[in-house]
Design an enzyme around this catalytic site. Structure first.
Site, PDB file in Angstrom:
ATOM      1  N   LYS A  11     -13.522 -31.262  28.832  1.00 56.65           N
ATOM      2  CA  LYS A  11     -12.068 -31.139  28.737  1.00 56.65           C
ATOM      3  C   LYS A  11     -11.557 -29.753  29.178  1.00 56.65           C
ATOM      4  CE  LYS A  11      -8.426 -32.187  25.504  1.00 56.65           C
ATOM      5  NZ  LYS A  11      -8.086 -31.825  24.140  1.00 56.65           N
ATOM      6  N   PHE A  44     -26.654 -29.458  19.267  1.00 59.65           N
ATOM      7  CA  PHE A  44     -25.979 -28.167  19.384  1.00 59.65           C
ATOM      8  C   PHE A  44     -27.008 -27.096  19.717  1.00 59.65           C
ATOM      9  CE2 PHE A  44     -23.460 -24.475  18.608  1.00 59.65           C
ATOM     10  CZ  PHE A  44     -22.198 -24.877  19.026  1.00 59.65           C
ATOM     11  N   VAL A  45     -26.833 -26.459  20.848  1.00 65.07           N
ATOM     12  CA  VAL A  45     -27.805 -25.466  21.299  1.00 65.07           C
ATOM     13  C   VAL A  45     -27.224 -24.061  21.252  1.00 65.07           C
ATOM     14  CG1 VAL A  45     -29.147 -27.045  22.746  1.00 65.07           C
ATOM     15  CG2 VAL A  45     -27.173 -25.867  23.720  1.00 65.07           C
ATOM     16  N   ARG A  69     -26.118 -15.257  20.122  1.00 66.14           N
ATOM     17  CA  ARG A  69     -26.004 -14.814  21.524  1.00 66.14           C
ATOM     18  C   ARG A  69     -27.164 -13.866  21.847  1.00 66.14           C
ATOM     19  NH1 ARG A  69     -20.872 -16.624  23.187  1.00 66.14           N
ATOM     20  NH2 ARG A  69     -19.180 -16.348  21.698  1.00 66.14           N
ATOM     21  N   GLU A 120     -19.998 -21.037  34.106  1.00 60.55           N
ATOM     22  CA  GLU A 120     -19.821 -21.478  32.716  1.00 60.55           C
ATOM     23  C   GLU A 120     -21.182 -21.720  32.088  1.00 60.55           C
ATOM     24  OE1 GLU A 120     -18.323 -21.699  30.000  1.00 60.55           O
ATOM     25  OE2 GLU A 120     -16.759 -23.226  30.190  1.00 60.55           O
ATOM     26  N   ASP A 121     -21.279 -21.582  30.775  1.00 57.97           N
ATOM     27  CA  ASP A 121     -22.568 -21.819  30.110  1.00 57.97           C
ATOM     28  C   ASP A 121     -22.866 -23.304  29.931  1.00 57.97           C
ATOM     29  OD1 ASP A 121     -20.516 -22.125  28.268  1.00 57.97           O
ATOM     30  OD2 ASP A 121     -21.441 -20.907  26.709  1.00 57.97           O
ATOM     31  N   ILE A 122     -21.839 -24.066  29.477  1.00 62.62           N
ATOM     32  CA  ILE A 122     -22.118 -25.466  29.139  1.00 62.62           C
ATOM     33  C   ILE A 122     -20.890 -26.339  29.356  1.00 62.62           C
ATOM     34  CG2 ILE A 122     -21.588 -25.056  26.666  1.00 62.62           C
ATOM     35  CD1 ILE A 122     -23.868 -27.105  26.040  1.00 62.62           C
ATOM     36  N   ILE A 123     -21.128 -27.524  29.887  1.00 66.02           N
ATOM     37  CA  ILE A 123     -20.080 -28.546  29.934  1.00 66.02           C
ATOM     38  C   ILE A 123     -20.425 -29.541  28.831  1.00 66.02           C
ATOM     39  CG2 ILE A 123     -18.993 -30.392  31.281  1.00 66.02           C
ATOM     40  CD1 ILE A 123     -18.494 -27.639  32.502  1.00 66.02           C
ATOM     41  N   ASP A 124     -19.548 -29.639  27.850  1.00 68.57           N
ATOM     42  CA  ASP A 124     -19.780 -30.548  26.729  1.00 68.57           C
ATOM     43  C   ASP A 124     -18.889 -31.778  26.928  1.00 68.57           C
ATOM     44  OD1 ASP A 124     -19.799 -31.712  24.071  1.00 68.57           O
ATOM     45  OD2 ASP A 124     -20.663 -29.853  23.335  1.00 68.57           O
ATOM     46  N   THR A 125     -17.657 -31.779  26.415  1.00 69.14           N
ATOM     47  CA  THR A 125     -16.761 -32.919  26.673  1.00 69.14           C
ATOM     48  C   THR A 125     -16.205 -32.864  28.096  1.00 69.14           C
ATOM     49  OG1 THR A 125     -14.784 -31.734  25.963  1.00 69.14           O
ATOM     50  CG2 THR A 125     -16.029 -32.898  24.258  1.00 69.14           C
ATOM     51  N   LYS A 156     -17.072 -16.084  26.314  1.00 68.20           N
ATOM     52  CA  LYS A 156     -18.152 -15.125  26.301  1.00 68.20           C
ATOM     53  C   LYS A 156     -19.463 -15.806  26.702  1.00 68.20           C
ATOM     54  CE  LYS A 156     -16.232 -12.803  22.225  1.00 68.20           C
ATOM     55  NZ  LYS A 156     -16.499 -12.530  20.797  1.00 68.20           N
TER      56      LYS A 156
HETATM   57  N1  HPA Z   1     -23.673 -24.749  21.958  1.00 70.08           N
HETATM   58  C1  HPA Z   1     -22.841 -23.688  22.079  1.00 70.08           C
HETATM   59  N2  HPA Z   1     -21.582 -23.784  22.480  1.00 70.08           N
HETATM   60  C2  HPA Z   1     -21.129 -25.005  22.813  1.00 70.08           C
HETATM   61  C3  HPA Z   1     -21.950 -26.144  22.719  1.00 70.08           C
HETATM   62  C4  HPA Z   1     -23.290 -26.013  22.270  1.00 70.08           C
HETATM   63  O1  HPA Z   1     -24.088 -26.983  22.148  1.00 70.08           O
HETATM   64  N3  HPA Z   1     -21.187 -27.191  23.125  1.00 70.08           N
HETATM   65  C5  HPA Z   1     -19.955 -26.681  23.445  1.00 70.08           C
HETATM   66  N4  HPA Z   1     -19.906 -25.375  23.253  1.00 70.08           N
HETATM   67 MG    MG Z   2     -18.441 -21.874  27.298  1.00 70.24          MG
END
Ligand code: HPA
Ligand code: MG
Length: 218
Positions: free
Chosen positions: A139, A185-186, A198, A132-137, A67
Site C-alpha cells: 500500500k 515478522f522479520v 536495526r 526500500e527494505d520490504i514490500i508487505d501489503t 529508516k
Molecule cells: N518487519 C519489519 N518491518 C516491516 C515488516 C516486517 O516484517 N513488514 C512491514 N514492515
Molecule cells: Mg520500509
C-alpha cells in the site's frame, strides 16, 4: 514478473538455528531463527547492484526510504561503486533520502513525504530508483509511486530487498527484489520492531517473547 528474478524463501520448511550464528546477547531470547544470514544478503545485494547498472539508461537518483531502507541502500550504492573499479558499466548516481508517512485511516490513500515541494520538483525528468527494505501489503509503495509521478520524473523503478507473501498484498511487485519471504515478522539489517533490532546484521524472525519485550510501552 519472471519468478526466477528473486530468491524464494520458504521458512516453513527451512530456517537456520540461532546457535549457528553470532547473535547479539541482547536479542538472543527475542528471536526464533535466522531467515537470511548477513553474508547471503550481501551476495544478493551485489547481484542486484550489477543488474541495476546493466539495465540503467542514464544518471540515477537513488532514493532511500528511511529508516528501514538505509542498510540496503548503503550496501547497494557501495556495490554499484565497486562495479566501477572492476571495469564494469558505470552510471552516475545522486542520492536522496525520504521518510514516508501514510495515513492508513484515510480513504484518500495519500502519503506525506519528508521532502519540500522544491526538492520534489527536482525529480522532473530524472530516472529515480527507490530503495526500500520490504514490500508487505504494497500500500505505501503504490501511494508513494502515485505521489512521485506527479512530479514528472523520466522513470521510476523500485528495488526492495524483501517482498512478503501475505494475503493482504495488493499485488504490487517491485522492479528488483532480493528475496521473497514467508508471512512472518522479520527484523535485522535495518528492519525494526518498534525501533529495535536495526542493530542486528542477519534478517531474523522475531518470536512472541521478543514482541512482548519490545512492545510499545505507554
Ligand atoms: N518487519 C519489519 N518491518 C516491516 C515488516 C516486517 O516484517 N513488514 C512491514 N514492515
Ligand atoms: Mg520500509
Amino acid at each position: 514478473m519472471d519468478q526466477t528474478k528473486w530468491i524464494d524463501l520458504d521458512t516453513e520448511s527451512f530456517q537456520y538455528s540461532l546457535d549457528h550464528f553470532v547473535i547479539p546477547d541482547h536479542y538472543e531470547d527475542a528471536l526464533s531463527s535466522v531467515l537470511i544470514p548477513h553474508g547471503v544478503i550481501m551476495d544478493r545485494v551485489e547481484k542486484l547492484a550489477k543488474v541495476i547498472v546493466q539495465e540503467s539508461t542514464g544518471p540515477l537518483v537513488v532514493c532511500c526510504v528511511l529508516k528501514g531502507g538505509h542498510q540496503f541502500f548503503a550496501d547497494l550504492v557501495n556495490y554499484i561503486k565497486k562495479n566501477v573499479t572492476r571495469g564494469g558499466k558505470t552510471v552516475p548516481l545522486s542520492l536522496e533520502f525520504i521518510k514516508v508517512k501514510s495515513y492508513s485511516g484515510e480513504t484518500s490513500g495519500e502519503v506525506k513525504l519528508s521532502l519540500t515541494e522544491e526538492e520534489c520538483k527536482d525529480f522532473a525528468g530524472k530516472n529515480i530508483l527507490i530503495v526500500e527494505d520490504i514490500i508487505d501489503t504494497g500500500k505505501t509503495m503504490v501511494q508513494l509511486l502515485t505521489k512521485l509521478k506527479q512530479y514528472s520524473p523520466e522513470s521510476v523503478k523500485v528495488a526492495s530487498l524483501l517482498i512478503k507473501k501475505t494475503p493482504l498484498s495488493n499485488g504490487y511487485i517491485p522492479d528488483y527484489v532480493g528475496f521473497s519471504i514467508p508471512n512472518a515478522f522479520v527484523v535485522g539489517y535495518a528492519l525494526d520492531y518498534n525501533e529495535y533490532f536495526r542493530d542486528l546484521d542477519h534478517i531474523c524472525v522475531i518470536n512472541d517473547h521478543g514482541k512482548q519485550k519490545y512492545a510499545v510501552k505507554n
